[in-house]
Scaffold this motif. Structure first.
Motif, mmCIF file in Angstrom:
data_model
loop_
_atom_site.group_PDB
_atom_site.id
_atom_site.type_symbol
_atom_site.label_atom_id
_atom_site.label_comp_id
_atom_site.label_asym_id
_atom_site.label_seq_id
_atom_site.Cartn_x
_atom_site.Cartn_y
_atom_site.Cartn_z
ATOM 1 N N GLY A 1 0.872 -1.250 -0.037
ATOM 2 C CA GLY A 1 0.328 -0.042 -0.069
ATOM 3 C C GLY A 1 0.768 1.394 0.043
ATOM 4 N N PRO A 2 0.264 2.395 0.152
ATOM 5 C CA PRO A 2 1.038 3.754 0.128
ATOM 6 C C PRO A 2 2.036 3.843 1.167
ATOM 7 C CG PRO A 2 -1.218 4.112 0.677
ATOM 8 C CD PRO A 2 -1.246 2.470 0.354
ATOM 9 N N GLN A 3 1.841 3.365 2.372
ATOM 10 C CA GLN A 3 2.819 3.618 3.238
ATOM 11 C C GLN A 3 4.322 2.646 2.779
ATOM 12 O OE1 GLN A 3 2.573 5.454 6.551
ATOM 13 N NE2 GLN A 3 4.599 5.077 6.085
ATOM 14 N N ASP A 4 4.101 1.396 2.215
ATOM 15 C CA ASP A 4 5.094 0.675 1.861
ATOM 16 C C ASP A 4 5.816 1.212 0.876
ATOM 17 O OD1 ASP A 4 4.671 -1.240 3.815
ATOM 18 O OD2 ASP A 4 3.535 -2.559 2.109
ATOM 19 N N GLY A 5 5.143 2.087 0.026
ATOM 20 C CA GLY A 5 5.682 2.797 -1.110
ATOM 21 C C GLY A 5 6.370 3.911 -0.627
ATOM 22 N N ALA A 6 5.859 4.657 0.175
ATOM 23 C CA ALA A 6 6.507 5.671 0.785
ATOM 24 C C ALA A 6 7.820 5.520 1.378
ATOM 25 C CB ALA A 6 5.458 6.681 1.677
ATOM 26 N N ASN A 7 7.611 4.329 2.271
ATOM 27 C CA ASN A 7 8.891 4.042 3.023
ATOM 28 C C ASN A 7 10.104 3.741 2.194
ATOM 29 O OD1 ASN A 7 7.533 4.128 5.284
ATOM 30 N ND2 ASN A 7 6.985 2.111 5.651
ATOM 31 N N LEU A 8 9.731 3.085 1.076
ATOM 32 C CA LEU A 8 10.867 2.641 0.044
ATOM 33 C C LEU A 8 11.682 4.020 -0.548
ATOM 34 C CD1 LEU A 8 11.909 0.323 -1.528
ATOM 35 C CD2 LEU A 8 10.239 0.815 -3.471
ATOM 36 N N VAL A 9 10.849 4.957 -0.753
ATOM 37 C CA VAL A 9 11.318 6.065 -1.363
ATOM 38 C C VAL A 9 11.850 7.377 -0.716
ATOM 39 C CG1 VAL A 9 10.492 5.286 -3.708
ATOM 40 C CG2 VAL A 9 9.452 7.254 -2.357
ATOM 41 N N MET A 10 11.117 7.466 0.595
ATOM 42 C CA MET A 10 11.344 8.732 1.492
ATOM 43 C C MET A 10 12.599 9.084 1.434
ATOM 44 S SD MET A 10 9.343 11.042 2.844
ATOM 45 C CE MET A 10 7.826 10.435 3.117
ATOM 46 N N LYS A 11 13.415 8.457 2.163
ATOM 47 C CA LYS A 11 14.772 8.902 2.315
ATOM 48 C C LYS A 11 15.568 9.571 1.227
ATOM 49 C CE LYS A 11 15.641 5.835 6.224
ATOM 50 N NZ LYS A 11 16.668 4.508 6.628
ATOM 51 N N GLU A 12 15.253 8.998 0.033
ATOM 52 C CA GLU A 12 15.944 9.457 -0.949
ATOM 53 C C GLU A 12 15.507 10.703 -1.744
ATOM 54 O OE1 GLU A 12 15.596 6.838 -4.668
ATOM 55 O OE2 GLU A 12 15.750 5.448 -2.796
ATOM 56 N N MET A 13 13.885 10.704 -1.493
ATOM 57 C CA MET A 13 13.284 11.857 -2.220
ATOM 58 C C MET A 13 12.814 13.127 -1.514
ATOM 59 S SD MET A 13 10.850 9.441 -4.949
ATOM 60 C CE MET A 13 10.518 10.943 -5.914
ATOM 61 N N ARG A 14 12.992 12.819 -0.335
ATOM 62 C CA ARG A 14 12.299 14.148 0.649
ATOM 63 C C ARG A 14 13.112 15.378 0.542
ATOM 64 N NH1 ARG A 14 13.376 12.560 6.914
ATOM 65 N NH2 ARG A 14 12.464 14.691 7.118
ATOM 66 N N TYR A 15 14.603 15.321 0.351
ATOM 67 C CA TYR A 15 15.372 16.368 0.077
ATOM 68 C C TYR A 15 15.976 16.876 -1.342
ATOM 69 C CZ TYR A 15 15.838 15.649 5.154
ATOM 70 O OH TYR A 15 15.435 15.588 6.483
ATOM 71 N N LEU A 16 15.178 16.216 -2.343
ATOM 72 C CA LEU A 16 15.587 16.416 -3.781
ATOM 73 C C LEU A 16 15.270 17.984 -3.880
ATOM 74 C CD1 LEU A 16 14.693 13.241 -5.554
ATOM 75 C CD2 LEU A 16 16.898 14.063 -4.737
ATOM 76 N N SER A 17 16.103 18.811 -4.555
ATOM 77 C CA SER A 17 15.967 20.094 -4.798
ATOM 78 C C SER A 17 15.141 20.233 -6.414
ATOM 79 C CB SER A 17 17.163 20.956 -4.950
ATOM 80 O OG SER A 17 18.102 20.474 -6.135
ATOM 81 N N GLN A 18 14.939 19.291 -7.045
ATOM 82 C CA GLN A 18 14.392 19.187 -8.249
ATOM 83 C C GLN A 18 13.287 18.170 -8.020
ATOM 84 O OE1 GLN A 18 17.495 19.097 -11.505
ATOM 85 N NE2 GLN A 18 16.072 20.430 -12.376
ATOM 86 N N GLU A 19 12.189 18.447 -8.727
ATOM 87 C CA GLU A 19 11.124 17.395 -8.827
ATOM 88 C C GLU A 19 11.625 15.924 -9.545
ATOM 89 O OE1 GLU A 19 7.115 18.428 -10.030
ATOM 90 O OE2 GLU A 19 6.911 20.052 -8.654
ATOM 91 N N HIS A 20 11.448 14.960 -9.077
ATOM 92 C CA HIS A 20 11.761 13.763 -9.646
ATOM 93 C C HIS A 20 10.566 12.892 -9.897
ATOM 94 C CE1 HIS A 20 15.952 15.079 -8.744
ATOM 95 N NE2 HIS A 20 16.438 13.910 -9.419
#
Length: 224
Positions: free
Chosen positions: A105-124
Motif C-alpha cells: 500500500g501507500p505506506q510501503d511505497g513511501a517508506n521505500l523512497v522517502m529517504k532519497e526523495m524528501r530532500y531533492l531540490s528538483q522534482e523527480h
C-alpha cells in the motif's frame, strides 16, 4: 579440427545463440572465454587441454597466473581472461540474495523512497514496477523537472513496465517545498497515466507525492 573447419552449429558461440548457454559443455564455455586457439590447436582443443590439467573442475577456483601460463598455448592475455571469469563467478557466489520488498500500500511505497526523495531540490518522477504479488521488480527515476503532461509521457513509463514484465506500477514525485499537497497538474498527470494503464493492462495502483517526511496518496485521497 580448427574452428573454421567446424560446421556452423558445432561452434560454441553459435551453439550458445541457438540453444542457450546452459546447453554448452565446460570445454565449450572455456573456449568462448579463450576466444582463439593457437597455431597448432583450435580453441576447443586448447580449452580441453586446460581443463584436463585438473582432476576436478572446482580445482580451477584457485588456479594461478603462473600455472595457466605454463600450459602451452596459454599466454598472459588468455590466462587473464580465465582468471577474471573465475573471480567474477566467485563474487557472484558471495553476493547475498536480497528478498524483494513487497509494496502492499501507500505506506510501503513511501517508506521505500522517502529517504532519497524528501530532500531533492528538483522534482523527480520515480516509478516502481511490481509483480502480480506486488513484489518489487524494478524502480527507476523516469523524469526530472517540473511536473507537467508534456514531460511525464506515458510512453516512457509503460515501455519500462513492459520491459520488466510488470503487472502494475506505482508512481512517485517529490515536492521540493516539502508540501505534499497535490496540484491540478499532479491530478491531471495521474488520470492520464491511469487511463493508459487500463488500456494496456498494467494498472497504475497509486501516485504518491513525497514531501518533507510526509506524503499524499492520490489513490487514498480519491483523486482517481
Amino acid at each position: 579440427m580448427f574452428m573454421k573447419e567446424m560446421s556452423y552449429t558445432e561452434r560454441p558461440r553459435e551453439r550458445l545463440q541457438q540453444k542457450g548457454v546452459s546447453s554448452l559443455s565446460n570445454i565449450e564455455l572455456l573456449a568462448i572465454i579463450l576466444e582463439t586457439g593457437s597455431k597448432t590447436e583450435s580453441v576447443v582443443d586448447l580449452a580441453n587441454k586446460v581443463i584436463t590439467q585438473f582432476l576436478e573442475l572446482s580445482e580451477m577456483r584457485n588456479v594461478t597466473l603462473q600455472e595457466l601460463t605454463q600450459i602451452n598455448g596459454i599466454g598472459i592475455a588468455k590466462a587473464a581472461k580465465v582468471l577474471a571469469a573465475i573471480e567474477f563467478s566467485k563474487r557472484i557466489g558471495q553476493q547475498k540474495v536480497v528478498e524483494c520488498p513487497v509494496i502492499r500500500g501507500p505506506q510501503d511505497g513511501a517508506n521505500l523512497v522517502m529517504k532519497e526523495m524528501r530532500y531533492l531540490s528538483q522534482e523527480h518522477f520515480h516509478c516502481v514496477f511490481l509483480s502480480t504479488r506486488n513484489k518489487l521488480l524494478h524502480r527507476e527515476t523516469i523524469f526530472i523537472g517540473s511536473l507537467n503532461s508534456s514531460v511525464v509521457h506515458p510512453r516512457e513509463i509503460f515501455k519500462q513496465a513492459m520491459r520488466y514484465s510488470a503487472a502494475s506500477i506505482m508512481c512517485f514525485h517529490n515536492h521540493p517545498s516539502g508540501d505534499a499537497s497535490p496540484s491540478h497538474q499532479d491530478v491531471a498527470v495521474t488520470k492520464r497515466l491511469k487511463k493508459v494503464g487500463e488500456l494496456i493492462g498494467i494498472p497504475l495502483i497509486d501516485h504518491i507525492i513525497i514531501g518533507n517526511n510526509t506524503f499524499t496518496s492520490l489513490k487514498q485521497e480519491g483523486y482517481f
